[in-house]
Write a protein that holds these residues in place. Structure first.
Motif, PDB file in Angstrom:
ATOM      1  N   VAL A   1       0.831  -1.202   0.000  1.00  0.00           N
ATOM      2  CA  VAL A   1       0.000   0.000   0.000  1.00  0.00           C
ATOM      3  C   VAL A   1       0.865   1.250   0.000  1.00  0.00           C
ATOM      4  CG1 VAL A   1      -1.700   1.308   1.321  1.00  0.00           C
ATOM      5  CG2 VAL A   1      -1.923  -1.171   1.123  1.00  0.00           C
ATOM      6  N   ASP A   2       1.905   1.239   0.795  1.00  0.00           N
ATOM      7  CA  ASP A   2       2.736   2.428   0.986  1.00  0.00           C
ATOM      8  C   ASP A   2       3.839   2.493  -0.067  1.00  0.00           C
ATOM      9  OD1 ASP A   2       3.890   4.676   2.009  1.00  0.00           O
ATOM     10  OD2 ASP A   2       4.934   3.638   3.626  1.00  0.00           O
ATOM     11  N   VAL A   3       3.460   2.677  -1.350  1.00  0.00           N
ATOM     12  CA  VAL A   3       4.456   2.665  -2.412  1.00  0.00           C
ATOM     13  C   VAL A   3       5.187   3.994  -2.551  1.00  0.00           C
ATOM     14  CG1 VAL A   3       3.288   0.881  -3.739  1.00  0.00           C
ATOM     15  CG2 VAL A   3       2.682   3.253  -4.130  1.00  0.00           C
ATOM     16  N   LEU A   4       4.614   5.076  -2.015  1.00  0.00           N
ATOM     17  CA  LEU A   4       5.229   6.389  -2.171  1.00  0.00           C
ATOM     18  C   LEU A   4       5.802   6.916  -0.863  1.00  0.00           C
ATOM     19  CD1 LEU A   4       2.605   8.126  -4.497  1.00  0.00           C
ATOM     20  CD2 LEU A   4       4.704   6.937  -5.133  1.00  0.00           C
ATOM     21  N   GLY A   5       5.917   6.035   0.132  1.00  0.00           N
ATOM     22  CA  GLY A   5       6.477   6.467   1.405  1.00  0.00           C
ATOM     23  C   GLY A   5       5.579   7.415   2.163  1.00  0.00           C
ATOM     24  N   GLU A   6       4.256   7.317   1.956  1.00  0.00           N
ATOM     25  CA  GLU A   6       3.319   8.230   2.610  1.00  0.00           C
ATOM     26  C   GLU A   6       2.816   7.694   3.945  1.00  0.00           C
ATOM     27  OE1 GLU A   6       0.699   9.973  -0.906  1.00  0.00           O
ATOM     28  OE2 GLU A   6       0.829   7.800  -0.957  1.00  0.00           O
ATOM     29  N   LYS A   7       3.183   6.485   4.299  1.00  0.00           N
ATOM     30  CA  LYS A   7       2.675   5.756   5.457  1.00  0.00           C
ATOM     31  C   LYS A   7       1.330   5.126   5.103  1.00  0.00           C
ATOM     32  CE  LYS A   7       4.954   8.542   9.037  1.00  0.00           C
ATOM     33  NZ  LYS A   7       4.756   9.315  10.275  1.00  0.00           N
ATOM     34  N   GLU A   8       1.015   4.086   5.848  1.00  0.00           N
ATOM     35  CA  GLU A   8      -0.241   3.371   5.639  1.00  0.00           C
ATOM     36  C   GLU A   8      -1.130   3.564   6.852  1.00  0.00           C
ATOM     37  OE1 GLU A   8      -1.858  -1.185   4.821  1.00  0.00           O
ATOM     38  OE2 GLU A   8       0.285  -0.744   4.842  1.00  0.00           O
ATOM     39  N   PHE A   9      -2.428   3.794   6.594  1.00  0.00           N
ATOM     40  CA  PHE A   9      -3.371   4.075   7.670  1.00  0.00           C
ATOM     41  C   PHE A   9      -4.521   3.073   7.622  1.00  0.00           C
ATOM     42  CE2 PHE A   9      -1.227   8.015   6.558  1.00  0.00           C
ATOM     43  CZ  PHE A   9      -0.746   8.417   7.802  1.00  0.00           C
ATOM     44  N   PRO A  10      -5.161   2.838   8.775  1.00  0.00           N
ATOM     45  CA  PRO A  10      -6.179   1.783   8.848  1.00  0.00           C
ATOM     46  C   PRO A  10      -7.532   2.222   8.302  1.00  0.00           C
ATOM     47  CG  PRO A  10      -5.947   2.824  10.973  1.00  0.00           C
ATOM     48  CD  PRO A  10      -4.904   3.439  10.089  1.00  0.00           C
ATOM     49  N   LEU A  11      -8.304   1.235   7.855  1.00  0.00           N
ATOM     50  CA  LEU A  11      -9.668   1.484   7.401  1.00  0.00           C
ATOM     51  C   LEU A  11     -10.699   0.699   8.203  1.00  0.00           C
ATOM     52  CD1 LEU A  11      -9.503   1.588   3.487  1.00  0.00           C
ATOM     53  CD2 LEU A  11     -10.231   3.417   5.007  1.00  0.00           C
ATOM     54  N   THR A  12     -10.306  -0.464   8.710  1.00  0.00           N
ATOM     55  CA  THR A  12     -11.295  -1.338   9.343  1.00  0.00           C
ATOM     56  C   THR A  12     -11.909  -0.721  10.596  1.00  0.00           C
ATOM     57  OG1 THR A  12      -9.466  -2.473  10.475  1.00  0.00           O
ATOM     58  CG2 THR A  12     -10.284  -3.464   8.448  1.00  0.00           C
ATOM     59  N   ASP A  13     -11.272   0.278  11.174  1.00  0.00           N
ATOM     60  CA  ASP A  13     -11.848   0.935  12.356  1.00  0.00           C
ATOM     61  C   ASP A  13     -13.168   1.629  12.032  1.00  0.00           C
ATOM     62  OD1 ASP A  13      -9.591   0.108  13.600  1.00  0.00           O
ATOM     63  OD2 ASP A  13      -8.658   2.070  13.756  1.00  0.00           O
ATOM     64  N   TYR A  14     -13.444   1.877  10.752  1.00  0.00           N
ATOM     65  CA  TYR A  14     -14.627   2.642  10.369  1.00  0.00           C
ATOM     66  C   TYR A  14     -15.817   1.764  10.018  1.00  0.00           C
ATOM     67  CZ  TYR A  14     -11.123   6.255  10.300  1.00  0.00           C
ATOM     68  OH  TYR A  14     -10.118   7.102  10.674  1.00  0.00           O
ATOM     69  N   LEU A  15     -15.648   0.460  10.110  1.00  0.00           N
ATOM     70  CA  LEU A  15     -16.785  -0.427   9.890  1.00  0.00           C
ATOM     71  C   LEU A  15     -17.851  -0.160  10.944  1.00  0.00           C
ATOM     72  CD1 LEU A  15     -14.868  -3.744   9.119  1.00  0.00           C
ATOM     73  CD2 LEU A  15     -16.120  -2.328   7.494  1.00  0.00           C
ATOM     74  N   GLY A  16     -19.103  -0.001  10.493  1.00  0.00           N
ATOM     75  CA  GLY A  16     -20.205   0.264  11.417  1.00  0.00           C
ATOM     76  C   GLY A  16     -20.539   1.731  11.571  1.00  0.00           C
ATOM     77  N   HIS A  17     -19.654   2.613  11.127  1.00  0.00           N
ATOM     78  CA  HIS A  17     -19.935   4.045  11.179  1.00  0.00           C
ATOM     79  C   HIS A  17     -20.720   4.469   9.940  1.00  0.00           C
ATOM     80  CE1 HIS A  17     -17.644   5.292  14.713  1.00  0.00           C
ATOM     81  NE2 HIS A  17     -16.683   4.449  14.349  1.00  0.00           N
ATOM     82  N   THR A  18     -21.321   5.623   9.993  1.00  0.00           N
ATOM     83  CA  THR A  18     -22.040   6.178   8.851  1.00  0.00           C
ATOM     84  C   THR A  18     -21.046   6.608   7.780  1.00  0.00           C
ATOM     85  OG1 THR A  18     -23.802   6.948  10.306  1.00  0.00           O
ATOM     86  CG2 THR A  18     -23.680   7.931   8.103  1.00  0.00           C
ATOM     87  N   GLY A  19     -21.321   6.208   6.537  1.00  0.00           N
ATOM     88  CA  GLY A  19     -20.379   6.449   5.452  1.00  0.00           C
ATOM     89  C   GLY A  19     -20.065   7.918   5.240  1.00  0.00           C
ATOM     90  N   THR A  20     -21.081   8.782   5.294  1.00  0.00           N
ATOM     91  CA  THR A  20     -20.832  10.216   5.054  1.00  0.00           C
ATOM     92  C   THR A  20     -19.967  10.820   6.162  1.00  0.00           C
ATOM     93  OG1 THR A  20     -22.971  10.656   6.126  1.00  0.00           O
ATOM     94  CG2 THR A  20     -22.934  10.544   3.713  1.00  0.00           C
ATOM     95  N   ASP A  21     -20.151  10.337   7.402  1.00  0.00           N
ATOM     96  CA  ASP A  21     -19.319  10.839   8.496  1.00  0.00           C
ATOM     97  C   ASP A  21     -17.860  10.429   8.306  1.00  0.00           C
ATOM     98  OD1 ASP A  21     -21.590  11.887   9.604  1.00  0.00           O
ATOM     99  OD2 ASP A  21     -21.846  10.294  11.101  1.00  0.00           O
TER     100      ASP A  21
END
Length: 708
Positions: free
Chosen positions: A378-398
């Motif tokens: 994921v981190d091909v440009l050295g930008e760091k990688e951040f999580p996504l799974t923490d947002y499961l269950g939250h409202t998409g627009t938020d």
């Protein structure tokens, strides 16, 4: 006299032949001891190749046998096929599998003693020559040796995910295979409580796509960590005590496959390092050399924690070590979702190459599963990688609002998409993912209530190579880039009128910002009334925001300085492109795209040409993204499409994986045409006059006639 005893001579002694030979034997045994300290097996060369189906050739090389005796084959040796088995017996070759083994062993040849020519001579010492001999014997190598290829866990298959994060093979089968191997009969390799925790995991019917992706990614990482531990144990099981009735080194197995003779080097005595070397590289303790690998596997098992499907409170920006990551020491290991396809030879990452004398230290592949998946991380440009799974269950627009602000703070242009979970599979380039890089397009799949149930990404691969001072040719995208830069300048400073409606001519792209300001004022005076006046006023208010755009314009100008104004159109200057030479055929007539695109004979764009197109596209899209307040609502979507097309072209001409082949000319041509098309659409969306947009359409169609 034992091997570790040696004679010492002083003046006046009477020496016997036994005493002199004791010294020779002691030195020989010392040499063998050093050989055993180095290792055992094929050290270099000694490869076999079948030619014409009737001859096996063994190349020169070096090996060390069970006693530490060095074996040097100085020249290639041929063996006729079918071979004739010799009546030589080795206790490490079994006849049961059939076929024939080629064995290299040490020889000691006695030369005739030279005749006496001296007075009182009673004879001279024998001259012995150490050499090697190749023997062909019936059967295949057996017994204790480094043969990790036989590990049963290498025969299973890692979990693969479809685009909706549904496993395409059995989670239960893989889980049970790992648990059985860790149980190891009555001697478990890890804490039995953790094996029980592993066996209790499953894919539940009610699991959302994001939770399924987490569980499958975690199970694959457990598989890879288990293989790392098993490989360490296999290395540690090797011993320097290799007692045999007749020393020798097996070079390979000769047998027939469908009537054809083949030489299989997997059935040889591959190089085996001494245990001391292995322990030195493992990082464990002397009492538990494999401890570090066991600890990490146990941490991975203990850290199993699927995302909470019903989080409480508002979503928060990503943090460095998110919930759901596995903490190992001072590191946070993120669970990586598996891809749709996994290479057939995924297990080769844990195997030794039997043809090489190099000891590959145990790997920690589970920490970066993308190495096994053979895809860019994921981190091909050295930008760091951040999580996504923490947002499961939250409202998409938020979540979109939170991630949009976070990505902007990272210095990237946010592209977060919220769409129905069933529609994400149709998104080009989409793959399920538990993490993202700021340059990616983040995809949040939501249910009918707008709640996030799946996460994924469309990776943006950017070409970060430095462009040389002289491009081979400003082709393909040259006129497209010129038009884009011209319209960018028009939108940012009022210089957006048609060429026929303005009394000034753009001489290349080297006009500075001061000149553009003057043109802007002239344009404003001419088109101030009504809605045009409102637009000009809005642009004037954002003029200061465009100071940063000047940098991108300068970059684009530097890349197209080979283009000069010609008549009422734009064409390549043959005196500057490629140092004055002509590359391929010039398509079309003067003006527009048709007047400047250079393609290969046969209508295909070559690799160097495509690299130039990729660079133009990258700079153009970056510049267009910097426009203040574009009026077209689909502008961001068109920019994202141009990003994806650029990424595909960059990958085609310069694959990220070192061993990956460069795409063929047809693929490169198709990718280049897609880039031109998407950039054309983006330029039109920026607000250029309709007749100029039609001109761009016509130019692209004209180019398409010449490209298959």
């Amino acid at each position: 006299m034992s091997d570790n005893q040696y004679p010492v001579f002083v003046d006046g002694q009477t020496l016997t032949e036994a005493e002199l030979n004791d010294l020779r034997i002691f030195l020989h045994q010392r040499d063998r001891l050093v050989g055993r300290l180095v290792g055992f097996g094929v050290n270099a060369g000694l490869a076999g190749a079948v030619t014409s189906g009737t001859t096996l050739t063994i190349s020169p090389g070096l090996a060390v046998d069970q006693t530490g005796e060095p074996l040097v084959l100085g020249a290639s040796t041929t063996i006729p096929l079918p071979p004739v088995a010799e009546s030589v017996a080795y206790d490490f070759v079994s006849a049961a599998p059939g076929g024939f083994s080629v064995v290299l062993e040490s020889t000691d040849t006695v030369e005739p003693s030279p005749a006496c020519g001296e007075s009182g001579c009673a004879g001279h010492a024998e001259l012995h020559t150490r050499s090697v001999a190749l023997h062909v014997v019936a059967g295949r190598v057996t017994g204790t040796r480094m043969d990790f290829a036989a590990e049963s866990l290498l025969t299973v298959e890692p979990i693969r995910l479809s685009l909706d994060s549904t496993p395409t093979n059995s989670y239960t089968a893989l889980r049970n295979a790992i648990a059985t191997r860790l149980t190891n009969g009555t001697a478990p390799l890890v804490d039995p409580a953790l094996i029980a925790k592993l066996q209790a995991t499953s894919i539940a019917t009610g699991d959302t796509a994001g939770i399924r992706g987490y569980k499958c990614g975690w199970l694959n990482m457990v598989l890879f960590a288990t293989l790392d531990l098993l490989r360490v144990r296999a290395l540690l099981s090797l011993t320097s005590e290799r007692t045999t009735t007749r020393p020798g080194v097996v070079l390979g197995w000769v047998h027939q496959v469908s009537g054809t003779w083949v030489f299989d080097c997997a059935w040889r005595h591959a190089w085996e390092p001494p245990r001391g070397f292995t322990e030195a590289f493992l990082g464990g303790t002397c009492s538990d050399p494999a401890g570090a690998f066991r600890d990490e596997l146990e941490a991975l098992l203990a850290g199993f924690a699927p995302p909470d499907p019903a989080p409480v409170g508002d979503p928060k920006p990503p943090i460095a070590c998110p919930v759901g990551s596995i903490r190992v020491g001072d590191r946070c290991i993120k669970i990586t979702f598996p891809p749709k396809e996994i290479p057939d030879k995924w297990a080769h990452k844990w195997l030794f190459d039997p043809r090489e004398p190099i000891w590959y230290p145990p790997i920690e592949t589970w920490k970066n599963p993308d190495v096994v998946y053979e895809r860019a991380s994921v981190d091909v440009l050295g930008e760091k990688e951040f999580p996504l799974t923490d947002y499961l269950g939250h409202t998409g627009t938020d979540v979109k609002e939170v991630l949009g602000g976070f990505i902007s703070e990272q210095g990237a242009i946010a592209d977060v998409r919220v769409m129905a979970a069933g529609d994400v599979q149709a998104l080009e380039g989409y793959s399920p993912a538990g993490g993202f890089a700021p340059s990616d397009s983040v995809v949040l799949g939501v249910d009918t209530n707008g709640v996030v149930v799946s996460t994924g990404r469309v990776p943006t691969v950017q070409n970060v190579r430095t462009v040389g001072s002289a491009l081979p040719a400003a082709v393909g995208a040259a006129n497209e880039a010129m038009a884009a830069a011209t319209e960018l300048r028009g939108l940012s400073t009022g210089f957006e009128a048609r060429f026929t409606e303005l009394d000034q001519t753009i001489a290349g792209l080297d006009t500075n910002l001061t000149t553009l300001k003057t043109d802007f004022l002239t344009y404003k005076t001419s088109f101030d009334p009504g809605g045009i006046g409102d637009r000009i006023g809005s642009l004037e208010e954002g003029f200061k925001e465009l100071e940063g755009v000047q940098t991108r314009i300068n970059v684009l100008e530097g890349k197209v300085d080979v283009i000069s104004k010609f008549g009422d159109g734009i064409r390549l200057d043959p005196g500057k492109v490629g140092g004055g030479g002509v590359i391929g055929d010039v398509v079309g007539g003067p003006g527009g795209i048709g007047g400047g695109v250079i393609v290969r004979p046969g209508g295909q764009i070559d690799r160097e040409l495509a690299q130039g197109i990729a660079e133009f596209a990258r700079t153009t899209v970056d510049a267009m993204r910097s426009l203040p307040k574009p009026r077209n609502r689909s502008f961001s979507r068109y920019a994202a499409a141009a990003d994806r097309a650029h990424a595909a072209l960059a990958e085609a001409v310069s694959p990220e994986e070192p061993e990956a082949p460069v795409a063929d000319a047809a693929t490169i041509t198709a990718a280049a045409m897609e880039v031109l098309s998407t950039v054309r659409t983006l330029v039109k969306a920026s607000g250029i006059p309709k007749d100029l947009g039609k001109q761009l359409d016509a130019q692209l169609r004209d180019l398409g006639k010449h490209v298959p």
